[in-house]
Design a protein around this motif. Structure first.
Motif, PDB file in Angstrom:
ATOM      1  N   PRO A 283       0.999  -1.274   0.000  1.00 44.52           N
ATOM      2  CA  PRO A 283      -0.060  -0.263  -0.056  1.00 44.52           C
ATOM      3  C   PRO A 283       0.833   1.211   0.077  1.00 44.52           C
ATOM      4  CG  PRO A 283       0.256  -0.953   2.331  1.00 44.52           C
ATOM      5  CD  PRO A 283       1.178  -1.856   1.371  1.00 44.52           C
ATOM      6  N   GLY A 284       0.204   2.202  -0.506  1.00 41.09           N
ATOM      7  CA  GLY A 284       0.995   3.683  -0.251  1.00 41.09           C
ATOM      8  C   GLY A 284       1.650   4.140  -1.602  1.00 41.09           C
ATOM      9  N   TRP A 350       2.924  -5.573  -0.223  1.00 39.12           N
ATOM     10  CA  TRP A 350       3.336  -5.826   1.022  1.00 39.12           C
ATOM     11  C   TRP A 350       2.023  -6.093   1.742  1.00 39.12           C
ATOM     12  CZ3 TRP A 350       8.195  -7.234   2.915  1.00 39.12           C
ATOM     13  CH2 TRP A 350       9.317  -7.063   1.963  1.00 39.12           C
ATOM     14  N   ILE A 351       2.023  -7.278   2.459  1.00 34.18           N
ATOM     15  CA  ILE A 351       0.563  -7.562   3.354  1.00 34.18           C
ATOM     16  C   ILE A 351       0.895  -8.151   4.738  1.00 34.18           C
ATOM     17  CG2 ILE A 351      -1.248  -7.734   1.438  1.00 34.18           C
ATOM     18  CD1 ILE A 351      -0.582 -10.491   1.350  1.00 34.18           C
ATOM     19  N   PRO A 352       0.164  -7.704   5.711  1.00 32.78           N
ATOM     20  CA  PRO A 352       0.481  -8.169   7.051  1.00 32.78           C
ATOM     21  C   PRO A 352       0.238  -9.644   7.151  1.00 32.78           C
ATOM     22  CG  PRO A 352      -1.171  -6.323   6.844  1.00 32.78           C
ATOM     23  CD  PRO A 352      -0.971  -6.679   5.779  1.00 32.78           C
ATOM     24  N   ALA A 353       1.126 -10.368   7.939  1.00 32.25           N
ATOM     25  CA  ALA A 353       0.933 -11.858   7.601  1.00 32.25           C
ATOM     26  C   ALA A 353       1.527 -12.245   9.227  1.00 32.25           C
ATOM     27  CB  ALA A 353       1.802 -12.350   6.702  1.00 32.25           C
ATOM     28  N   LYS A 354       1.157 -13.671   9.491  1.00 27.40           N
ATOM     29  CA  LYS A 354       1.507 -14.190  10.579  1.00 27.40           C
ATOM     30  C   LYS A 354       2.384 -15.679  10.464  1.00 27.40           C
ATOM     31  CE  LYS A 354      -1.311 -14.239  14.915  1.00 27.40           C
ATOM     32  NZ  LYS A 354      -0.211 -13.495  15.551  1.00 27.40           N
ATOM     33  N   ILE A 355       3.286 -15.742  11.161  1.00 30.64           N
ATOM     34  CA  ILE A 355       4.270 -16.960  11.170  1.00 30.64           C
ATOM     35  C   ILE A 355       3.540 -18.262  11.708  1.00 30.64           C
ATOM     36  CG2 ILE A 355       6.284 -18.146  11.652  1.00 30.64           C
ATOM     37  CD1 ILE A 355       7.708 -15.322  11.189  1.00 30.64           C
ATOM     38  N   THR A 356       3.238 -19.204  10.927  1.00 33.59           N
ATOM     39  CA  THR A 356       2.552 -20.186  11.516  1.00 33.59           C
ATOM     40  C   THR A 356       3.294 -21.183  12.578  1.00 33.59           C
ATOM     41  OG1 THR A 356       2.738 -21.912   9.968  1.00 33.59           O
ATOM     42  CG2 THR A 356       0.938 -20.258   9.737  1.00 33.59           C
ATOM     43  N   ILE A 372      -5.711  -0.711  10.599  1.00 31.38           N
ATOM     44  CA  ILE A 372      -4.561  -0.977  11.427  1.00 31.38           C
ATOM     45  C   ILE A 372      -4.666  -2.178  12.622  1.00 31.38           C
ATOM     46  CG2 ILE A 372      -3.316   1.240  11.635  1.00 31.38           C
ATOM     47  CD1 ILE A 372      -5.365   2.083  13.692  1.00 31.38           C
ATOM     48  N   ASN A 373      -6.119  -2.366  12.661  1.00 35.34           N
ATOM     49  CA  ASN A 373      -6.332  -3.623  13.527  1.00 35.34           C
ATOM     50  C   ASN A 373      -5.811  -5.037  12.773  1.00 35.34           C
ATOM     51  OD1 ASN A 373      -7.640  -2.055  15.499  1.00 35.34           O
ATOM     52  ND2 ASN A 373      -8.984  -1.600  13.888  1.00 35.34           N
ATOM     53  N   GLY A 374      -5.984  -5.035  11.601  1.00 37.62           N
ATOM     54  CA  GLY A 374      -5.300  -6.263  10.891  1.00 37.62           C
ATOM     55  C   GLY A 374      -3.797  -6.281  11.008  1.00 37.62           C
ATOM     56  N   LEU A 375      -3.258  -5.139  10.751  1.00 33.16           N
ATOM     57  CA  LEU A 375      -1.777  -5.273  10.810  1.00 33.16           C
ATOM     58  C   LEU A 375      -1.305  -5.435  12.386  1.00 33.16           C
ATOM     59  CD1 LEU A 375       0.850  -4.016   9.926  1.00 33.16           C
ATOM     60  CD2 LEU A 375       0.255  -1.832  10.653  1.00 33.16           C
ATOM     61  N   ALA A 376      -2.174  -5.039  13.370  1.00 29.63           N
ATOM     62  CA  ALA A 376      -1.851  -5.445  14.765  1.00 29.63           C
ATOM     63  C   ALA A 376      -1.695  -6.965  15.104  1.00 29.63           C
ATOM     64  CB  ALA A 376      -2.728  -4.709  15.709  1.00 29.63           C
ATOM     65  N   VAL A 380       4.882 -10.324  10.796  1.00 32.24           N
ATOM     66  CA  VAL A 380       5.573  -9.907   9.717  1.00 32.24           C
ATOM     67  C   VAL A 380       4.964  -9.141   8.677  1.00 32.24           C
ATOM     68  CG1 VAL A 380       7.062 -11.779  10.042  1.00 32.24           C
ATOM     69  CG2 VAL A 380       5.156 -11.965   8.677  1.00 32.24           C
ATOM     70  N   ILE A 381       5.557  -8.596   7.830  1.00 33.26           N
ATOM     71  CA  ILE A 381       4.985  -8.038   6.392  1.00 33.26           C
ATOM     72  C   ILE A 381       5.638  -9.030   5.385  1.00 33.26           C
ATOM     73  CG2 ILE A 381       4.059  -5.937   6.837  1.00 33.26           C
ATOM     74  CD1 ILE A 381       6.377  -4.668   5.700  1.00 33.26           C
ATOM     75  N   MET A 382       4.854  -9.552   4.597  1.00 34.24           N
ATOM     76  CA  MET A 382       5.389 -10.336   3.306  1.00 34.24           C
ATOM     77  C   MET A 382       5.008  -9.714   1.944  1.00 34.24           C
ATOM     78  SD  MET A 382       2.512 -13.465   3.036  1.00 34.24           S
ATOM     79  CE  MET A 382       2.006 -13.432   1.259  1.00 34.24           C
ATOM     80  N   SER A 383       5.749  -9.854   1.164  1.00 31.80           N
ATOM     81  CA  SER A 383       5.746  -9.417  -0.247  1.00 31.80           C
ATOM     82  C   SER A 383       5.036 -10.335  -1.592  1.00 31.80           C
ATOM     83  CB  SER A 383       7.111  -8.730  -0.649  1.00 31.80           C
ATOM     84  OG  SER A 383       7.814  -9.447  -1.018  1.00 31.80           O
TER      85      SER A 383
END
Ligand code: AMP
Ligand code: MG
Length: 402
Positions: A283-284, A350-356, A372-376, A380-383
């Motif tokens: 984004p951005g 780039w998107i917000p992601a979680k390490i499983t 921002i609540n998703g980002l929180a 990590v961010i992944m591309s």
């Protein structure tokens, strides 16, 4: 619009170096070394016992031993170990001359005669009589570091573990780079500060403190200048003050093509040269990057996730470079937990992601650049690279810890 690599190179090529200062070691966390640091001593400084136990000659391990001394940590042994003698020794104490091994208290027994025997021999003790034997439970003089060895290099970003190294070599006034001063300005007539309840058509200013926190987290020295309403005059006034008092200015919002986006025009009016104003990153997309001799200005997108991502991708590397950090970009690749698909592929995304738990990476629920609540929820961010619309489960993606 330029691609990310060009934007990144432009930003880093605009870097300047900060001055150097000496600071107390207690204040050194998060600072960057401006000197190589050498050890003034051997580590360990003497042959040191790694256990509470008995020091003796390995060839006597099967014999009854007479204790001739007790050696607490911090005390120099007074006696020499000879045939069938031992010294009781504490962890961290110097091993006495003549001894080449220490056996643990737990492996010892005191006989009625007062003599000590070594119990419970383990298979690896069989090589005691071989010439290769170099001592057990003894940390050898200088085995970690020798006097005059380099322990830390110029450009090291000081983390907790580095502080211990500096302390161990007596470097109590390390030379570090000065922290860059960064002025933070938020723009937007719709914004109220976080301690206010937004009225109809207002929102809280989350970028201001997000940027201040981001700057603190990387060791810069932020000053917050508040909200400029969307007018040329208000924007100019705040930016002028921020420019005069700082090395770098971070502005949120007002850099797009709206009727009330005055930031680029005011940056120019303040004599900055704009080096780019759009980057093919989602984004951005709108990001204004400008320079005026030794001063730098970033106009960041207003949406908070966009501002966050651009901070990670462009502002952080610049500030690290300005602070003299060498090699701090830890780049990770992780496999995708599931297939990933997108419709448009014209930008690096780039998107917000979680390490499983499986060690894979999975996007979090994310509605877009205001979420921002998703980002929180993300670690990590992944591309997703430019021109790529589909990735398979298991494909490796670039990941940055946030
Ligand atoms: P702008 O970049 O000024 O066009 O703003 C884009 C979006 O981000 C709009 O919805 C703004 O209301 C929002 N926004 C701008 N600045 C901030 C801020 N400081 N905190 C939270 N949201 C913001
Ligand atoms: Mg705005």
């Amino acid at each position: 619009m330029i691609d990310f690599t060009e934007a990144y190179n432009t930003v880093l090529n605009s870097s300047f170096k900060m001055k150097i200062e000496k600071i107390n070691l207690e204040q050194a966390i998060g600072r960057v070394l401006a000197e190589n640091v050498f050890s003034d001593i051997n580590m360990p400084p003497f042959n040191k016992s790694a256990m509470d136990g008995y020091a003796c000659r390995s060839e006597d391990l099967e014999n009854r031993l007479t204790q001739i001394e007790l050696i607490p940590a911090g005390q120099t042994p007074k006696k020499i170990i000879t045939k069938n003698t031992c010294a009781k020794i504490m962890t961290g104490a110097p091993v006495p001359e003549g001894a080449d091994t220490v056996f643990k208290v737990e492996d010892s027994k005191i006989l009625d005669s007062g003599e000590i025997i070594y119990m419970n021999p383990k298979p690896n003790y069989k090589f005691f009589n071989s010439k290769k034997f170099e001592g057990i439970n003894i940390c050898k003089l200088g085995e970690d570091i020798k006097t005059d060895d380099k322990v830390l290099s110029k450009g090291t970003l000081l983390k907790v573990q580095h502080i211990a190294v500096l302390a161990s070599v007596g470097c109590v006034l390390p030379e570090v780079y000065c922290r860059p001063k960064v002025g933070v300005v938020a723009t937007g007539s719709e914004l109220v500060e976080p301690d206010m309840k937004p009225e109809k058509s207002q929102i809280r200013n989350s970028n201001g403190l997000q940027m201040v926190a981001g700057l603190h987290s990387i060791g810069a020295e932020p000053t917050y200048y508040g909200i400029a309403t969307d007018s040329p005059e208000a924007t100019y006034k705040k930016l002028q003050k921020a420019r005069d008092e700082n090395d770098i200015i971070l502005i949120s919002g007002g850099v797009s093509v709206g009727d009330f986006d005055f930031v680029p025009a005011m940056i120019k009016k303040l004599d900055f040269e704009i080096l780019f104003d759009k980057v093919a990153v989602q984004p951005g997309k709108p990001v204004t990057f400008a320079r005026k001799s030794e001063k730098i200005c970033f106009g960041m997108p207003g949406n908070p996730v966009s501002a966050f991502v651009k901070f990670q991708l462009l502002v952080k590397p610049l500030i690290f470079k300005v602070m003299g950090v060498e090699n701090n970009e830890l780049k990770l690749k992780l496999p995708l937990e599931n297939d990933y698909q997108r419709k448009k592929a014209g930008r690096l995304k780039w998107i917000p992601a979680k390490i499983t738990k499986n060690g894979t990476v999975a996007p979090v629920i994310y509605h877009g650049s205001a979420h921002i609540n998703g980002l929180a929820q993300a670690d990590v961010i992944m591309s997703i690279p430019i021109d790529v619309t589909f990735l398979n489960k298991g494909d490796l993606v670039d990941v940055r810890q946030i």
